[in-house]
Each structure stands twice: as C-alpha cells, then as structure tokens.
Design a protein around this motif. Structure first.
Motif, PDB file in Angstrom:
ATOM      1  N   LEU A 146       0.841  -1.196   0.000  1.00 28.67           N
ATOM      2  CA  LEU A 146       0.000   0.000   0.000  1.00 28.67           C
ATOM      3  C   LEU A 146       0.876   1.245   0.000  1.00 28.67           C
ATOM      4  N   PHE A 147       0.288   2.363  -0.407  1.00 26.62           N
ATOM      5  CA  PHE A 147       1.039   3.620  -0.418  1.00 26.62           C
ATOM      6  C   PHE A 147       0.999   4.232   0.980  1.00 26.62           C
ATOM      7  N   THR A 148       1.757   3.598   1.873  1.00 23.35           N
ATOM      8  CA  THR A 148       1.903   4.076   3.241  1.00 23.35           C
ATOM      9  C   THR A 148       3.352   3.898   3.661  1.00 23.35           C
ATOM     10  N   GLU A 149       3.742   4.632   4.677  1.00 23.35           N
ATOM     11  CA  GLU A 149       5.097   4.479   5.201  1.00 23.35           C
ATOM     12  C   GLU A 149       5.286   3.092   5.804  1.00 23.35           C
ATOM     13  N   GLU A 150       4.258   2.577   6.462  1.00 20.82           N
ATOM     14  CA  GLU A 150       4.361   1.253   7.067  1.00 20.82           C
ATOM     15  C   GLU A 150       4.601   0.168   6.019  1.00 20.82           C
ATOM     16  N   SER A 151       4.043   0.335   4.833  1.00 23.74           N
ATOM     17  CA  SER A 151       4.107  -0.695   3.809  1.00 23.74           C
ATOM     18  C   SER A 151       5.366  -0.613   2.947  1.00 23.74           C
ATOM     19  N   GLN A 152       6.071   0.516   2.998  1.00 20.34           N
ATOM     20  CA  GLN A 152       7.294   0.651   2.208  1.00 20.34           C
ATOM     21  C   GLN A 152       8.340  -0.330   2.735  1.00 20.34           C
ATOM     22  N   PRO A 153       8.815  -1.291   1.910  1.00 17.50           N
ATOM     23  CA  PRO A 153       9.666  -2.357   2.445  1.00 17.50           C
ATOM     24  C   PRO A 153      11.000  -1.875   2.997  1.00 17.50           C
ATOM     25  N   ASP A 154      11.703  -1.017   2.262  1.00 17.93           N
ATOM     26  CA  ASP A 154      13.016  -0.543   2.689  1.00 17.93           C
ATOM     27  C   ASP A 154      13.381   0.647   1.823  1.00 17.93           C
ATOM     28  N   GLY A 175      -2.796   8.099  -3.351  1.00 17.86           N
ATOM     29  CA  GLY A 175      -3.332   8.550  -2.081  1.00 17.86           C
ATOM     30  C   GLY A 175      -2.984   7.557  -0.984  1.00 17.86           C
ATOM     31  N   ILE A 176      -3.044   8.002   0.240  1.00 22.36           N
ATOM     32  CA  ILE A 176      -2.709   7.134   1.373  1.00 22.36           C
ATOM     33  C   ILE A 176      -3.559   5.869   1.322  1.00 22.36           C
ATOM     34  N   GLY A 177      -2.888   4.731   1.330  1.00 19.64           N
ATOM     35  CA  GLY A 177      -3.587   3.451   1.351  1.00 19.64           C
ATOM     36  C   GLY A 177      -3.905   2.859   0.005  1.00 19.64           C
ATOM     37  N   ASP A 178      -3.563   3.550  -1.092  1.00 17.72           N
ATOM     38  CA  ASP A 178      -3.801   2.979  -2.414  1.00 17.72           C
ATOM     39  C   ASP A 178      -3.017   1.681  -2.578  1.00 17.72           C
ATOM     40  N   GLU A 179      -3.600   0.740  -3.314  1.00 19.21           N
ATOM     41  CA  GLU A 179      -2.962  -0.548  -3.566  1.00 19.21           C
ATOM     42  C   GLU A 179      -2.016  -0.448  -4.771  1.00 19.21           C
ATOM     43  N   GLY A 180      -0.957  -1.239  -4.709  1.00 19.94           N
ATOM     44  CA  GLY A 180      -0.033  -1.263  -5.839  1.00 19.94           C
ATOM     45  C   GLY A 180       1.256  -1.961  -5.483  1.00 19.94           C
ATOM     46  N   TYR A 181       2.364  -1.361  -5.936  1.00 15.48           N
ATOM     47  CA  TYR A 181       3.670  -2.002  -5.781  1.00 15.48           C
ATOM     48  C   TYR A 181       4.728  -0.972  -5.395  1.00 15.48           C
ATOM     49  N   TRP A 182       5.563  -1.354  -4.462  1.00 17.35           N
ATOM     50  CA  TRP A 182       6.784  -0.610  -4.187  1.00 17.35           C
ATOM     51  C   TRP A 182       7.881  -1.165  -5.085  1.00 17.35           C
ATOM     52  N   LEU A 183       8.568  -0.265  -5.796  1.00 22.22           N
ATOM     53  CA  LEU A 183       9.546  -0.667  -6.808  1.00 22.22           C
ATOM     54  C   LEU A 183      10.962  -0.270  -6.401  1.00 22.22           C
ATOM     55  N   MET A 209      12.947   8.217  -9.179  1.00 21.55           N
ATOM     56  CA  MET A 209      11.591   8.761  -9.218  1.00 21.55           C
ATOM     57  C   MET A 209      10.887   8.650  -7.871  1.00 21.55           C
ATOM     58  N   PRO A 210      11.400   9.331  -6.846  1.00 19.12           N
ATOM     59  CA  PRO A 210      10.881   9.134  -5.493  1.00 19.12           C
ATOM     60  C   PRO A 210       9.426   9.562  -5.327  1.00 19.12           C
ATOM     61  N   THR A 211       8.667   8.723  -4.650  1.00 20.26           N
ATOM     62  CA  THR A 211       7.282   9.034  -4.277  1.00 20.26           C
ATOM     63  C   THR A 211       7.150   8.765  -2.777  1.00 20.26           C
ATOM     64  N   PRO A 212       7.671   9.678  -1.953  1.00 18.51           N
ATOM     65  CA  PRO A 212       7.671   9.417  -0.510  1.00 18.51           C
ATOM     66  C   PRO A 212       6.251   9.331   0.042  1.00 18.51           C
ATOM     67  N   PRO A 213       5.988   8.330   0.886  1.00 16.92           N
ATOM     68  CA  PRO A 213       4.664   8.223   1.498  1.00 16.92           C
ATOM     69  C   PRO A 213       4.488   9.264   2.592  1.00 16.92           C
ATOM     70  N   GLU A 214       3.269   9.482   2.983  1.00 15.31           N
ATOM     71  CA  GLU A 214       2.979  10.397   4.084  1.00 15.31           C
ATOM     72  C   GLU A 214       3.674   9.900   5.348  1.00 15.31           C
ATOM     73  N   PRO A 215       4.497  10.743   5.994  1.00 11.05           N
ATOM     74  CA  PRO A 215       5.166  10.304   7.225  1.00 11.05           C
ATOM     75  C   PRO A 215       4.164   9.808   8.267  1.00 11.05           C
ATOM     76  N   GLY A 216       4.467   8.643   8.813  1.00 10.89           N
ATOM     77  CA  GLY A 216       3.618   8.077   9.847  1.00 10.89           C
ATOM     78  C   GLY A 216       2.375   7.366   9.341  1.00 10.89           C
ATOM     79  N   GLU A 218      -0.128   4.631   8.121  1.00 14.01           N
ATOM     80  CA  GLU A 218      -0.195   3.240   8.545  1.00 14.01           C
ATOM     81  C   GLU A 218      -1.014   2.411   7.567  1.00 14.01           C
ATOM     82  N   GLY A 219      -0.783   1.099   7.645  1.00 11.34           N
ATOM     83  CA  GLY A 219      -1.517   0.152   6.830  1.00 11.34           C
ATOM     84  C   GLY A 219      -0.583  -0.639   5.935  1.00 11.34           C
ATOM     85  N   HIS A 220      -0.766  -1.941   5.918  1.00 15.33           N
ATOM     86  CA  HIS A 220      -0.003  -2.796   5.016  1.00 15.33           C
ATOM     87  C   HIS A 220      -0.778  -4.074   4.760  1.00 15.33           C
TER      88      HIS A 220
END
Length: 373
Positions: A146-154, A175-183, A209-216, A218-220
C-alpha cells in the motif's frame, strides 16, 4: 510475514547459496570475512590459490584471478527481444499498457514476471517500446503493498506505483492506502534520467523517481487482487526458458560445478562489457530449483574499496573471484590485485531463511560479506 513453502533450514540453506560443506556455512555465519579458512573439523579449506614452494622451502600462495575478469557486451536488439517475450506478466491494468508493440501492449519501458505471490521482477529499457530497445537500463523488483510508510519495504524501494490507474503516469504515487507495488531499481549501466543530478554508474538507484509516502501513514497488506491475477512462483517451463536465456559464463571452468554447465544456483546474462544480471535459485542445480530467491547484478572489479560499485559497500556485500580452484574458493579474495565481480543480491521471495537469519524482500545486506580489509 508469510514464509514460502519449504522454508530453508541450515542444510537447505547451503543448497540455496549454491555451495556445499559445513566450511561454507562457517564462512557465512562466523567471522564475517566471507572467506572461510576452516571446515567444521578445524582443518583448512581452499582459499582460491595454488600453494607452491619458494627457494627457501616455504609455502607461498600463487594467486589466482590476477588476470582480467571475463568481459561481456551489450545486448543486441535480438537478444533483448528474448527476455521481453519471457517477461510476459501484467501486474498493471490495461489502461497503463500504453505502448503498442508488434507482439503485445506494454507498460512504458517495462516488462514483468511474477516470481512469488507477492513479488515480480522486471526489466526497464531505454525505449518506451521494449521491443525496440537497444539497451537495458535497470533491473526492477516489485513488491505488493500500500502507499503508506508502514508498507514501504526498505529505502531502496523509492517508487510506488498503483496497479490500477487511468494511465501510466497516473499510476505514480497515489493517495494514502492505495494498492499497488513498491519498486526498487538497480542500474546496470551509466545512465541519467531527469531525476538524476548527474550520470550514475551501475548501482542501487536510491534516487529513482521518489514518491515518498505520508510520514507516519499506517496500513499494510498484500492480500488484494491484481489486474492479471497471475501471482506465484515460476512454472517449470518459465524457469527453464529463463535458464536457457541466461546463458553467459563469468567464472573459470573449475567453478562450473553443476554438470560443467552452471556455477551453483546461478545463471547469468551479460548486459554490458562490465555488468551481468543474475538469477539465483534455491537449488545448486537451477534445473531442479523450485523458486527464484535472488535477482541481482555483478560488476567487474578488483578486491579494493575504490572498486565497489557506486561506493555502495553495504549493498554490494560479496566479491567473487572469476578464477578459483572451485566455487567455494571463489568467495572473497586475498589481495587487491585479484579480479572478479562485486555482487548485489536483491531477495525476491518473502520469508526466505538463510544461515544469517530471515531475509525480507529487498537488498540482502548480510549476504556472505567479503569486506575489504
């Protein structure tokens, strides 16, 4: 985190890293030198050199791998078309496959292949139409999330892309919580894209091509339906086709210990004069493997700190000599004059267990370290 079926115990871990014998396990988990010199019985193992007698009757090492390492060449367009045809999965919806090729429609510059229920590997070319590309720019790993900080693997997963959007550009970020893929993207040659201040050399691209998630935020979850629904490990046919395509050689014959055809667990494809892409399977014999566990690159160099690609010693943890008496003897080096390859291993299977612990999807920064002293 779900482990894949048949999690690797200590015995199977030896097979997964493509080596044999307890000496190698000691070398992976002991001193951290990555260059084992004792086996489980305390006797010495090989070090990649031949020992000779000097005039005083003393043993002196006759260093191997001091000559130039093998060199490759860039892919021809015909060679590019083979992996393009093999990487035939569609993790993005149809609206994002905007480039009409002769054989099918593509997401711009990319082709994809699922390798687990949660991950796909990809190739990123220098032309929007992969069929017309003349160079490979990146290898890519996509991790469901998900497009969240919690879900970003590394930290290497700099870019989030939605699986469903009205266009390719519309899929970037979200948007926060959108489904997809971290690349994650690993550059395989010197390139410069608009998001680079300068040309970069082969390396893990932390600027992609950075797309930083909203700090803090949640959701994965990875438990969502994808456009093609083809997630899963490689089929036997797909595995065999990839093995046939990855037909390069990067070591001397003494290290081709699997039927004289493969270095244990690895197959490689040269993509430039100095760089190859590799597939690392969970069995010493790639033809008997049930899973792909690592995707990475090897870069020609010497056993010196200045030779580590992109000054990324934390990522390119393992040096392997091109010339050695056997596969195990190729790990690490004894002298800065020795030539070989610096390897970065990107784990692609969730819940992978190796001798050094559980490895999450991402750059394995504990992979058989061979630090320059």
């Amino acid at each position: 985190m779900k482990r894949f079926e048949g999690s690797i115990n200590r015995r199977h871990a030896l097979k997964a890293i493509g080596v044999s014998g307890i000496a190698t396990l000691a070398g992976c988990t002991g001193s951290g030198s990555g260059n084992p010199n004792e086996n489980g019985n305390g006797s010495e193992s090989g070090d990649g050199n031949h020992n000779t007698r000097n005039g005083n009757g003393n043993d002196e090492p006759d260093l191997l791998s001091t000559g130039p390492a093998p060199a490759g060449e860039s892919l021809s367009n015909d060679e590019i078309r083979t992996p393009v045809a093999l990487f035939d999965d569609n993790p993005m919806n149809e609206a994002q496959r905007q480039v009409e090729g002769e054989n099918r429609a593509y997401t711009p510059r990319h082709v994809w292949k699922w390798v687990s229920e949660e991950t796909a590997i990809g190739l990123h070319f220098n032309d929007p139409n992969p069929e017309e590309a003349t160079e490979l720019d990146y290898i890519t790993v996509a991790r469901k999330g998900l497009f969240t900080e919690e879900s970003q693997p590394d930290k290497e997963f700099t870019h989030f892309h939605q699986h469903t959007a009205d266009s390719w550009e519309g899929g970037h970020g979200g948007g926060i919580g959108d489904e997809g893929y971290w690349l994650a993207h690993i550059a395989v040659r010197e390139i410069q894209y608009p998001f680079h201040a300068d040309t970069i050399s082969p390396r893990v691209d932390y600027e992609f091509m950075p797309t930083p998630p909203e700090p803090g935020s949640e959701g994965h979850t990875t438990d969502f339906e994808t456009p093609d629904g083809d997630e899963g490990s490689l089929s036997t046919d797909n595995r065999d086709a990839l093995i046939e395509s990855f037909d390069g050689q990067w070591t001397n014959d003494d290290q081709m210990e699997v039927g004289g055809e493969f270095t244990p667990a690895h197959v490689i494809k040269w993509v430039t004069e100095d760089v190859f892409v590799f597939l690392h399977f969970n069995d010493p014999n790639p033809r008997e493997a049930t899973d792909l566990i690592y995707f990475g690159i090897g870069v020609r160099g010497t056993f010196e700190a200045d030779s580590v690609p992109g000054d990324q010693a934390d990522d390119f943890t393992h040096f392997h000599k091109w010339e050695a008496q056997g596969w195990e003897d190729g790990h690490g080096a004894q002298d800065s004059s020795q030539n070989g390859f610096w390897l970065v291993h990107h784990a692609v299977h969730p819940g992978l267990e190796m001798p050094w612990g559980e490895v999450e999807v991402g750059i394995d920064r504990q992979f058989m370290p061979t630090p320059v002293q």
